[in-house]
Design a protein around this motif. Structure first.
Motif, short mmCIF file in Angstrom:
data_model
loop_
_atom_site.label_atom_id
_atom_site.label_comp_id
_atom_site.label_asym_id
_atom_site.label_seq_id
_atom_site.Cartn_x
_atom_site.Cartn_y
_atom_site.Cartn_z
N THR A 2 0.83 -1.20 0.00
CA THR A 2 0.00 0.00 0.00
C THR A 2 0.86 1.25 0.00
N ARG A 3 0.43 2.25 -0.68
CA ARG A 3 1.13 3.53 -0.61
C ARG A 3 0.68 4.26 0.65
N THR A 4 1.59 4.97 1.30
CA THR A 4 1.18 5.79 2.42
C THR A 4 0.17 6.84 1.97
N PRO A 5 -0.95 7.00 2.70
CA PRO A 5 -1.95 7.99 2.31
C PRO A 5 -1.65 9.36 2.88
N LEU A 6 -0.38 9.66 3.14
CA LEU A 6 -0.04 10.90 3.81
C LEU A 6 0.04 12.09 2.87
N VAL A 7 0.21 11.85 1.58
CA VAL A 7 0.41 12.97 0.67
C VAL A 7 -0.79 13.91 0.68
N ALA A 8 -2.00 13.35 0.59
CA ALA A 8 -3.19 14.20 0.57
C ALA A 8 -3.39 14.98 1.87
N ASP A 435 -8.09 6.40 8.15
CA ASP A 435 -6.64 6.58 8.02
C ASP A 435 -5.96 6.00 9.25
N GLY A 436 -4.85 5.34 9.03
CA GLY A 436 -4.11 4.77 10.14
C GLY A 436 -2.89 4.04 9.64
N VAL A 437 -2.53 2.98 10.33
CA VAL A 437 -1.36 2.19 9.94
C VAL A 437 -1.75 0.73 9.85
N VAL A 438 -1.02 -0.02 9.03
CA VAL A 438 -1.24 -1.45 8.89
C VAL A 438 0.10 -2.16 9.00
N TYR A 439 0.08 -3.33 9.59
CA TYR A 439 1.31 -4.10 9.80
C TYR A 439 1.72 -4.81 8.53
N MET A 440 2.99 -4.70 8.18
CA MET A 440 3.55 -5.39 7.02
C MET A 440 5.03 -5.66 7.25
N MET A 441 5.53 -6.64 6.51
CA MET A 441 6.98 -6.85 6.42
C MET A 441 7.35 -6.76 4.95
N ASN A 442 8.10 -5.74 4.60
CA ASN A 442 8.50 -5.55 3.21
C ASN A 442 9.79 -6.32 2.91
N GLU A 443 10.40 -5.99 1.78
CA GLU A 443 11.57 -6.74 1.31
C GLU A 443 12.71 -6.79 2.31
N PRO A 447 9.70 -5.85 10.64
CA PRO A 447 8.28 -5.73 11.00
C PRO A 447 7.96 -4.27 11.32
N ALA A 448 6.93 -3.74 10.69
CA ALA A 448 6.64 -2.32 10.87
C ALA A 448 5.18 -2.02 10.54
N PHE A 449 4.72 -0.91 11.07
CA PHE A 449 3.44 -0.33 10.66
C PHE A 449 3.72 0.69 9.56
N TYR A 450 2.92 0.63 8.51
CA TYR A 450 3.00 1.61 7.42
C TYR A 450 1.67 2.34 7.32
N TRP A 451 1.72 3.61 6.96
CA TRP A 451 0.51 4.41 6.85
C TRP A 451 -0.36 3.87 5.72
N HIS A 452 -1.64 3.78 5.99
CA HIS A 452 -2.56 3.05 5.12
C HIS A 452 -3.95 3.68 5.21
N GLY A 480 -6.42 2.35 13.49
CA GLY A 480 -6.98 3.57 12.92
C GLY A 480 -6.82 4.77 13.83
N VAL A 481 -6.48 5.91 13.23
CA VAL A 481 -6.30 7.14 14.01
C VAL A 481 -7.03 8.34 13.43
N GLY A 482 -7.62 8.22 12.24
CA GLY A 482 -8.29 9.37 11.64
C GLY A 482 -9.26 8.94 10.56
N GLN A 483 -9.92 9.94 9.95
CA GLN A 483 -10.92 9.66 8.93
C GLN A 483 -10.78 10.60 7.75
N GLU A 484 -11.15 10.11 6.57
CA GLU A 484 -11.33 10.93 5.36
C GLU A 484 -10.10 11.71 4.94
N GLY A 485 -8.92 11.11 5.02
CA GLY A 485 -7.73 11.80 4.55
C GLY A 485 -7.42 13.07 5.31
N ASN A 486 -7.80 13.13 6.60
CA ASN A 486 -7.64 14.35 7.38
C ASN A 486 -6.22 14.51 7.89
N ALA A 487 -5.75 15.74 7.90
CA ALA A 487 -4.37 16.02 8.31
C ALA A 487 -4.16 15.95 9.82
#
Length: 517
Positions: A2-8, A435-443, A447-452, A480-487
């Motif tokens: 998933t791409r981090t949804p932080l840009v918006a 908006d929040g974070v999801v657990y993943m292990m990348n390449e 182990p980490a949470f990534y923004w999702h 989850g920590v937020g809603q609707e792409g909120n800053a």
């Protein structure tokens, strides 16, 4: 992935800066200060023109966790040949790498106001280019309200009529108006991304001494807060009117710079920069339905510690917080047929310029997918499954409008969530993005949470679903920590830490809050 949804959200927060405090940059030259003298002669001129500002516009760099990710250009001045009008120009450029794909956004606004005290917003033009799509919004105040023409390459023009904007010329630079008046300024901003109107308030705080270019300077301090973003934007201003820095908490800062320096950016990979590394992997139980994960977090402000049907919080003696994440199917006895009333008063059924649940193609597809089923949860599962299996997972194919997502049929977590919410609302099922974070292990195997971003649908009770990972119940790896792409979530970036992964809750009793269903 998933791409981090932080840009918006970061873009939205930056636009608050542009709208509420556009005059940032280098120290004003003597010629620039002449505006205040001229304005003093005419009491019919707004206070926004009675404050000194650099002539010809200003530049500042935008820093995320001390990495340069963008820059601003801002200007505010009388319209040439029309002394009774004021033009505000604000342009934001954001550049970074998200995963392996470059992300670049350009957001430019030009607003025209009456120059008199309390002067109305007469018109504005918003241009957006790059990641998220290209469009131009041309808005004009009319007797019937705000008329907005939306233009996109290769598509027919769209016209929307919105309620008249209550924004005034003082709202174009609340920070300096507040300093000039030595008083709180309250107003309204018509947001350049979603076209909704939001209350914005700027208050003065105690002056503060800082080093500016090697000299200790006493600075005015003005805090601006938008009811949309809910993140305090603090501006530091010299007696001469120079705004030397703007802080968005510890996460993001804007600093006055020359044009050449402002445009010199770092190479920043946002996905990795903003992740939250865990001390060990989450247990397999977190992936099950029903499932659970127990974490100890540091740096989680109390306002995010609201107990719900998925998240429980216990304050620990050392100041950290134990968080229990759980996931389960919605209760069978609570399920209801669609359409449903929104338990939150209607916001989660609303069609907007972003969600577009009133779009003909979105409505047609949603109705086809729902078929003859009436049970809201059954229909929601069909929508989420279709989005998850039909959209191509593409890191760099961003779109900020649901109809654009449907047309391109690809994207990352933000596109999946946006289209799913639009289709659910089109069928009368209240839904919102989470908006929040999801657990993943990348390449790299860390182990980490990534923004999702994922969704929450009301099917007789609220239930969270993930249309990116095809989960009809978002499992307990989601926080989850937020809603609707909120800053509002941006102050957590770089501050939130997971210090322990536990096998079971401590059994302590935390302060209870409504379950959130």
């Amino acid at each position: 992935m998933t791409r981090t949804p932080l840009v918006a959200p970061l873009l939205g927060l930056a636009v608050v800066l542009l709208s509420a405090a556009p005059a940032l940059g280098q120290a004003p030259a003597p010629a620039a200060r002449s505006t205040a003298k001229a304005a003093a002669v005419s009491p019919a001129i707004s206070d926004v023109l009675k404050t000194p500002r650099p002539k010809g516009g200003e530049w500042l760099g935008l820093y995320l966790m001390d990495k340069k990710v963008g820059y601003f250009f801002t200007d505010l001045a009388p319209v040439p040949g029309r002394p009774n009008q004021v033009k505000s120009i604000n342009e934001l450029v954001f550049k970074a790498t998200v995963g392996s794909k470059p992300s670049e956004r350009v957001h430019r606004e030009e607003r025209i106001y009456e120059a008199k005290p309390g002067g109305r917003l007469l018109s504005f033009v918003v241009e957006q280019r790059g990641d998220g799509g290209e469009q131009r919004l041309e808005a004009t105040q009319t007797a019937e309200g705000l008329r907005v023409v939306r233009k996109r390459p290769g598509l027919p023009e769209e016209v929307r009529m919105l309620p008249a904007s209550r924004e005034t010329v003082e709202d174009a630079d609340q920070a300096r108006v507040a300093i000039h008046r030595k008083a709180t300024v309250v107003g309204t901003i018509t947001d350049g991304t979603d076209l909704e109107s939001y209350k914005v308030t700027t208050t003065l705080e105690r002056q503060e001494e800082r080093m500016v270019r090697g000299v200790k300077v006493r600075l005015h301090k003005a805090q601006t807060l938008s009811e949309k973003e809910k993140v305090p934007v603090v501006a530091y201003v010299t007696d001469e009117g120079e705004m030397v820095e703007v802080d968005f908490g510890e996460t993001m800062k804007a600093r006055s710079e020359s044009e050449a320096v402002a445009k010199r950016l770092d190479v920043v990979e946002v996905f990795g920069l903003t992740r939250i590394v865990l001390p060990r992997q989450l247990p397999a139980e977190a992936r099950s339905i029903p499932g659970r994960a127990v974490l100890v977090m540091k740096g989680l402000p109390e306002k995010f510690q609201v107990n719900s049907y998925r998240q429980k919080f216990v304050k620990l003696p050392d100041g950290n917080v134990e968080v229990t994440l759980s996931a389960d199917l919605p209760r069978q006895a609570s399920l209801k047929p669609a359409p449903l009333a929104d338990p939150d008063g209607g916001e989660n059924l609303k069609a907007t310029i972003i969600v577009e649940s009133d779009n003909a193609e979105i409505r047609k597809l949603a109705k086809k997918l729902g078929g003859s089923d009436k049970d809201a949860y059954t229909v929601a599962k069909k929508i989420v499954t279709w989005v998850a299996t039909s959209l191509e997972k593409d890191y760099g194919a961003s779109a900020d409008r649901a109809s654009d997502v449907l047309r391109q049929m690809k994207g990352d977590c933000t596109e999946h969530s946006l289209l799913a919410v639009a289709m659910l609302r089109a069928l009368g099922i209240p839904a919102r993005r989470v908006d929040g974070v999801v657990y993943m292990m990348n390449e790299d195997g860390v182990p980490a949470f990534y923004w999702h971003e994922w969704i929450e649908a009301y099917v007789g009770e609220w239930t969270q679903m993930d249309p990116t990972f095809n989960q009809i119940v978002a499992d307990a790896t989601h926080f989850g920590v937020g809603q609707e792409g909120n800053a509002e979530i941006t102050p957590l970036i770089g501050q939130l830490k997971v210090v322990e992964v536990r096998d079971r809750p401590s059994g302590a009793t935390g302060s209870q809050a409504p379950a959130g269903r």
